[in-house]
Scaffold this active site. Structure first.
Site, PDB file in Angstrom:
ATOM      1  CE  LYS A 154      30.524 -25.947  82.201  1.00  0.00           C
ATOM      2  NZ  LYS A 154      31.548 -26.398  81.522  1.00  0.00           N
TER       3      LYS A 154
ATOM      4  CG  ASP B 112      32.539 -30.016  85.685  1.00  0.00           C
ATOM      5  OD1 ASP B 112      32.299 -30.935  86.472  1.00  0.00           O
ATOM      6  OD2 ASP B 112      33.748 -29.610  85.736  1.00  0.00           O
TER       7      ASP B 112
END
Length: 220
Positions: free
Chosen positions: A129, A148
């Site tokens: 991420k 996320d």
């Protein structure tokens, strides 16, 4: 491998509509974090774990004036760094990860942020991420989709992915979303998740993608 790996046509059709309305709602979707270069964004994203972007920006507003490079973060005592980033929470773990990351950047990459996701995720405290966010937003390199909590939630609710892990959700989304739109898509969905498709009480009655959402518990 998740059930939606092959991306049935109905999913692609719904995604196209979702992309169109999100593009209209968030034409220039960008991160709320403040930064001037890739290294600053890397630091900001690492500090943003379990912390609001607003609070991170308050901290980095001072931090980035004092420390410009990975070397700078290695020249200060761990305790001092902990105090400077304390408002972001989990400051001891974050200070350790940040200095460990900076040490690898200096020792293995000449103090420069590697522009390859496989190298970037080798850094302490950096997952896919974070790597995707940094590469996409700071360098315009679309090497992954930043999944996320917001992206996970929206993707599952609109049933673009039935996967349960962020790795598999990212894999599903990468199969669906055109590569050149990966970074924009991540940013737009994060904004949508914060503003509308919230965790506890999604605002379905004002949601721009509601007509193509298959979330069974809509608040209509």
């Amino acid at each position: 491998m998740s059930r939606l790996r092959k991306a049935p046509e109905d999913i692609r059709e719904r995604l196209q509509k979702i992309l169109e309305v999100l593009q209209h709602r968030y034409p220039q979707a960008s991160l709320a974090l403040s930064y001037d270069n890739g290294f600053e964004l890397l630091v900001a994203v690492m500090l943003s774990a379990q912390c609001t972007d607003e609070r991170v920006n308050q901290v980095t507003g001072t931090l980035f004036k004092k420390y410009k490079s990975p070397e700078d973060y290695l020249q200060i005592a761990r305790e001092q760094l902990e105090e400077e980033i304390r408002p972001t929470g989990f400051y001891r773990n974050k200070a350790k990860s940040l200095q460990d990351c900076c040490r690898v950047l200096v020792e293995q990459f000449g103090g420069e942020v590697p522009q390859d996701i496989e190298q970037l995720v080798q850094l302490p405290g950096v997952g896919r991420k974070t790597a995707a966010m940094v590469l996409g937003n700071a360098y315009g390199l679309h090497q992954g989709i930043a999944v996320d909590t917001h992206v996970s939630r929206v993707a599952q609710r609109v049933q673009l992915s039935s996967a349960k892990t962020v790795e598999k959700i990212e894999r599903d989304l990468m199969q669906l979303v055109p590569r050149e739109r990966w970074t924009w898509f991540s940013n737009a969905v994060i904004l949508h998740g914060r503003e509308t498709c919230t965790a506890r009480k999604p605002r379905c009655t004002v949601c721009v993608i509601e007509p193509w959402c298959l979330f069974p518990e809509k608040n209509l």
